[in-house]
Design a protein around this motif. Structure first.
Motif, PDB file in Angstrom:
ATOM      1  N   SER A  72     -12.696 -13.137   3.077  1.00 23.25           N
ATOM      2  CA  SER A  72     -12.443 -14.200   2.324  1.00 23.25           C
ATOM      3  C   SER A  72     -13.456 -15.462   2.922  1.00 23.25           C
ATOM      4  O   SER A  72     -13.936 -16.250   2.416  1.00 23.25           O
ATOM      5  N   VAL A  73     -13.641 -15.299   4.274  1.00 22.68           N
ATOM      6  CA  VAL A  73     -14.553 -16.301   4.694  1.00 22.68           C
ATOM      7  C   VAL A  73     -16.006 -15.898   4.531  1.00 22.68           C
ATOM      8  O   VAL A  73     -16.927 -16.985   3.871  1.00 22.68           O
ATOM      9  N   SER A  75     -16.959 -14.567   1.842  1.00 26.35           N
ATOM     10  CA  SER A  75     -17.193 -14.771   0.415  1.00 26.35           C
ATOM     11  C   SER A  75     -17.681 -16.295  -0.081  1.00 26.35           C
ATOM     12  O   SER A  75     -18.207 -16.463  -0.996  1.00 26.35           O
ATOM     13  N   ILE A  76     -17.543 -17.177   0.993  1.00 25.81           N
ATOM     14  CA  ILE A  76     -18.139 -18.534   0.817  1.00 25.81           C
ATOM     15  C   ILE A  76     -19.619 -18.666   0.728  1.00 25.81           C
ATOM     16  O   ILE A  76     -20.189 -19.320  -0.348  1.00 25.81           O
ATOM     17  N   ALA A  85     -14.154 -22.206  -2.778  1.00 26.68           N
ATOM     18  CA  ALA A  85     -13.882 -21.242  -1.888  1.00 26.68           C
ATOM     19  C   ALA A  85     -13.240 -21.399  -0.501  1.00 26.68           C
ATOM     20  O   ALA A  85     -12.575 -20.910   0.187  1.00 26.68           O
ATOM     21  N   ARG A  88      -9.972 -22.846  -0.579  1.00 22.72           N
ATOM     22  CA  ARG A  88      -8.885 -21.722  -0.786  1.00 22.72           C
ATOM     23  C   ARG A  88      -8.667 -20.675   0.343  1.00 22.72           C
ATOM     24  O   ARG A  88      -7.617 -20.050   0.570  1.00 22.72           O
ATOM     25  N   ASN A  89      -9.632 -20.938   1.301  1.00 25.36           N
ATOM     26  CA  ASN A  89      -9.529 -19.747   2.600  1.00 25.36           C
ATOM     27  C   ASN A  89      -8.711 -20.382   3.596  1.00 25.36           C
ATOM     28  O   ASN A  89      -8.051 -19.775   4.304  1.00 25.36           O
ATOM     29  N   TYR A  92      -6.033 -18.224   2.268  1.00 29.09           N
ATOM     30  CA  TYR A  92      -6.060 -16.929   2.116  1.00 29.09           C
ATOM     31  C   TYR A  92      -6.228 -16.304   3.672  1.00 29.09           C
ATOM     32  O   TYR A  92      -6.317 -14.882   3.728  1.00 29.09           O
ATOM     33  N   ILE A  93      -6.360 -17.185   4.647  1.00 26.75           N
ATOM     34  CA  ILE A  93      -6.408 -16.668   5.993  1.00 26.75           C
ATOM     35  C   ILE A  93      -5.368 -16.958   6.869  1.00 26.75           C
ATOM     36  O   ILE A  93      -4.642 -16.097   7.445  1.00 26.75           O
ATOM     37  N   ALA A 290     -13.848 -16.402  -2.868  1.00 27.56           N
ATOM     38  CA  ALA A 290     -12.194 -16.569  -2.671  1.00 27.56           C
ATOM     39  C   ALA A 290     -11.876 -17.900  -3.451  1.00 27.56           C
ATOM     40  O   ALA A 290     -12.517 -18.863  -3.504  1.00 27.56           O
TER      41      ALA A 290
END
Length: 388
Positions: A72-73, A75-76, A85, A88-89, A92-93, A290
């Motif tokens: 997720s990180v 994908s930034i 992104a 949203r992290n 997602y984290i 993300a």
């Protein structure tokens, strides 16, 4: 970890977390959700009680969670909208992160029993809250879909109720009639509440989970189960369904459901077609980043639009780097529960895996709360085996 002399302090906080979970939308205000502060309190209590000595447990599920958090990180870097992104992290984290953290803590049977009782009580409190505030009136057909608040999504609300509902069917050695009546009454009340949300995904998930559970415990060989199931079916068919509003009955109609899914533009079926045929073929193998699924759908609908399917959304956002790992995590959990004959927990996982087929749920607590509870149960089993 300090030797336990009673229930862990952090278990009391986790119990509160599960008790308030169904009321999360009502307890969310300008300062954020209460669940966020309870999660922080869980971490604080665990660190204090363990004196900072929390050890990593190597398991397939934990490795999958860590990989997805890292992905997720990362994908930034390639996200089609880096601001989205990055924003949203946070969810997602943090949401998988608290699940992972709790899964690393030691628990014993009395800890687990406290948490399960609190989660079940949370379902009862939610029913009483709905009745006391007039949000739910079984004898009235003047409303459309049952909601906790005006901005509450009935589908998410129904998903949050799946966990306390499943826990009502846990087998206990206690033969006390009052406990049996409480759990039976609560289970029926929760099923009625889920029905009145009009969540078709929740009803499908409930049916799939019930079928799997009854099959695993070989209920077809037990006349008692057959009689109880028959009574429930007759009760819902003769008393509950006639009370439903015309709009709600129409929404649950099979033909309307199929028409909405397949023919109506902007509904799930049409969205899934656009994702599968228009977006994914033009998406890099590593995804679009993300939280960027709704951004991609904006090119089709002219506005942000949810994918309404966690699996498709994972494929769109993380591609082959994310979806297979997500599937492997779910498979590992299900395999462990089934292998150890924890059929109720396996059925609960089946229900949540089914309901996320209709919702964007990767960052939702109703999904991770189930995963967290299964990890807590795994810790109980591990502590029991280490004590032998």
């Amino acid at each position: 970890m300090v030797k336990q002399t009673g229930i862990h302090v952090y278990s009391y906080v986790i119990a509160l977390y599960y008790m308030f979970a169904p009321l999360e939308d009502f307890l969310t205000g300008s300062a954020g959700t209460v669940a966020r502060y309870l999660a922080l309190l869980i971490v604080f209590a665990a660190l204090i009680e363990s004196r900072g000595k929390i050890y990593y447990k190597s398991s397939m599920v934990n490795r999958c969670i860590i990989w997805m958090m890292m992905l997720s990180v990362l994908s930034i870097l390639w996200a089609v909208d880096k601001r989205t992104a990055l924003s949203r992290n946070m969810a997602y984290i943090l949401v998988p992160g608290i699940t992972l953290f709790v899964g690393l803590l030691p628990f014993e049977k009395k800890d687990y029993e406290l948490i399960v009782k609190a989660a079940t009580l949370g379902g009862a409190i939610t029913i009483l809250f709905l009745l006391a505030t007039g949000r739910f009136n079984l004898m009235s057909n003047s409303y459309y879909r049952l909601q906790l608040t005006e901005n509450n999504d009935p589908n998410n609300f129904a998903a949050l109720l799946m966990l306390p509902l499943a826990l009502c069917f846990r087998r206990k050695k206690s033969k006390r009639l009052i406990i049996l009546l409480y759990r039976t009454g609560l289970a029926v009340a929760l099923m009625i509440t889920i029905l009145y949300t009009g969540s078709r995904g929740a009803l499908v998930s409930l049916a799939v989970a019930a079928f799997a559970y009854l099959l695993w415990i070989k209920a077809y060989k037990n006349i008692g189960y057959i009689v109880v199931c028959g009574i429930l079916i007759l009760f819902f068919a003769w008393y509950i369904l006639p009370q439903l509003s015309t709009d709600l009955l129409a929404r649950l109609d099979y033909e309307k459901t199929v028409a909405d899914m397949v023919e109506k533009e902007g509904q799930r079926g049409a969205i899934w077609k656009h994702v599968f045929y228009d977006l994914i073929p033009n998406t890099p193998p590593w995804g679009i980043g993300a939280g960027c699924g709704p951004v991609a759908l904006k090119s089709i609908y002219g506005k942000l639009k949810g994918v309404h399917n966690t699996y498709l959304n994972m494929l769109l956002e993380f591609g082959i780097l994310g979806l297979p790992i997500f599937f492997w995590m779910l498979f590992s959990l299900l395999r462990d529960e089934y292998k150890n004959k924890r059929y109720l927990e396996a059925a609960l996982l089946i229900s949540i895996c089914s309901i996320i087929f209709f919702l964007d749920s990767y960052a939702k607590k109703f999904f991770w709360n189930v995963v967290m509870l299964l990890l807590i149960n795994e810790s109980v089993v591990a502590c029991r085996e280490n004590a032998m």
